[in-house]
Design an enzyme around this catalytic site. Structure first.
Site: not given
Ligand code: FPP
Length: 247
Positions: A18, A66
């Site tokens: 991330d 996503n």
């Protein structure tokens, strides 16, 4: 001698990569530049894991969630994935690393699926290490898929409901032969699991670092492994030093 030379090495490391977007924002660059730099970290960490003797590395490269990102970002990520596969195939083969995937790979565009299938095939006999890409992956979706398949087998009379236990569920996950992660690293500082390997991380050691993924390289990996080496894993048993029960 590096610290990892004297410490215990996890068999399986899983990583939530991330912070690419924040890294780009910090540098005043478009988000895709963060992903590009993140792909360089992927390369560095795959190599560092192999050198350290980590047998399995699972990377959360694209979650089922996503897909809601802007189209240009998704297209950029697909391009990066293809570029990674094309440019790293030889290195994976030479280093005897087997590429594997988990997730709804069928959601990916045909060009990516073809590239994946080619590299998976080209590396299938390698077994020094396993690089597992979680693609269009969701932990809940994985468990639901296992439950569906078990229900189908019960309905077909292949198994009885009483036979459905934890081992049976584990055998119906995407990669049943892969041991649970020993260490889960999350970069970017968020204290969340984000639907990653929900079943498999029950007793995994968690390591969250504020370092953003594009800045996470060999040194940072060694720091995480060293921290893992200092942890006492008890799997719900008793800490022998303190005589206290612990989860
Ligand atoms: C999270 O950062 C990262 C991703 C959604 C994608 C990860 C992809 C790569 C590292 C590059 C390509 C992968 C391979 C395997 C070659 P974010 O965008 O959510 O960051 P933010 O939280 O700072 O916005």
């Amino acid at each position: 001698m590096t610290e990892t030379a004297t410490t215990k090495i996890p068999t399986h490391i899983a990583i939530i990569m991330d912070g690419n977007g924040r890294w780009a924002q910090r540098c005043g660059l478009p988000r895709l530049r963060g992903h590009e730099e993140g792909a360089r970290s992927v390369r560095a960490v795959v190599k560092a894991c192999r050198d350290a003797g980590v047998k399995y590395l699972t990377l959360y490269a694209f979650s089922v969630e996503n897909w809601v990102r802007p189209k240009v970002e998704i297209a950029g990520l697909m391009r990066l994935l293809r570029r990674f596969l094309r440019s790293r195939e030889r290195e994976l083969r030479d280093n005897k690393v087997r590429l594997r995937v988990m997730g709804r790979v069928e959601d990916f565009p045909a060009e990516v699926r073809e590239e994946l299938a080619r590299v998976i095939k080209a590396t299938e006999s390698r077994d020094s290490g396993h690089l597992i890409l979680a693609l269009s992956y969701g932990g809940r979706a994985e468990i639901a898929r296992a439950a569906r398949e078990i229900a189908r087998r019960v309905q077909a009379g292949e198994i009885a409901p009483a036979q459905v236990d934890e081992n049976m569920v584990a055998r119906h996950l995407y990669l049943p032969d892969v041991p649970d992660p020993d260490l889960l690293i999350r970069t970017g500082g968020e204290m969340r699991i984000s639907n990653f390997l929900l079943w498999q991380v029950s007793y995994t050691e968690l390591y969250v670092t504020p370092v953003l993924w594009p800045d996470f390289r060999e040194k940072e990996l060694h720091e995480a492994i060293a921290e893992y080496g200092r942890r006492q894993r008890r799997f719900g048993g008793i800490d022998p030093a303190r005589g206290t029960e612990s989860r």
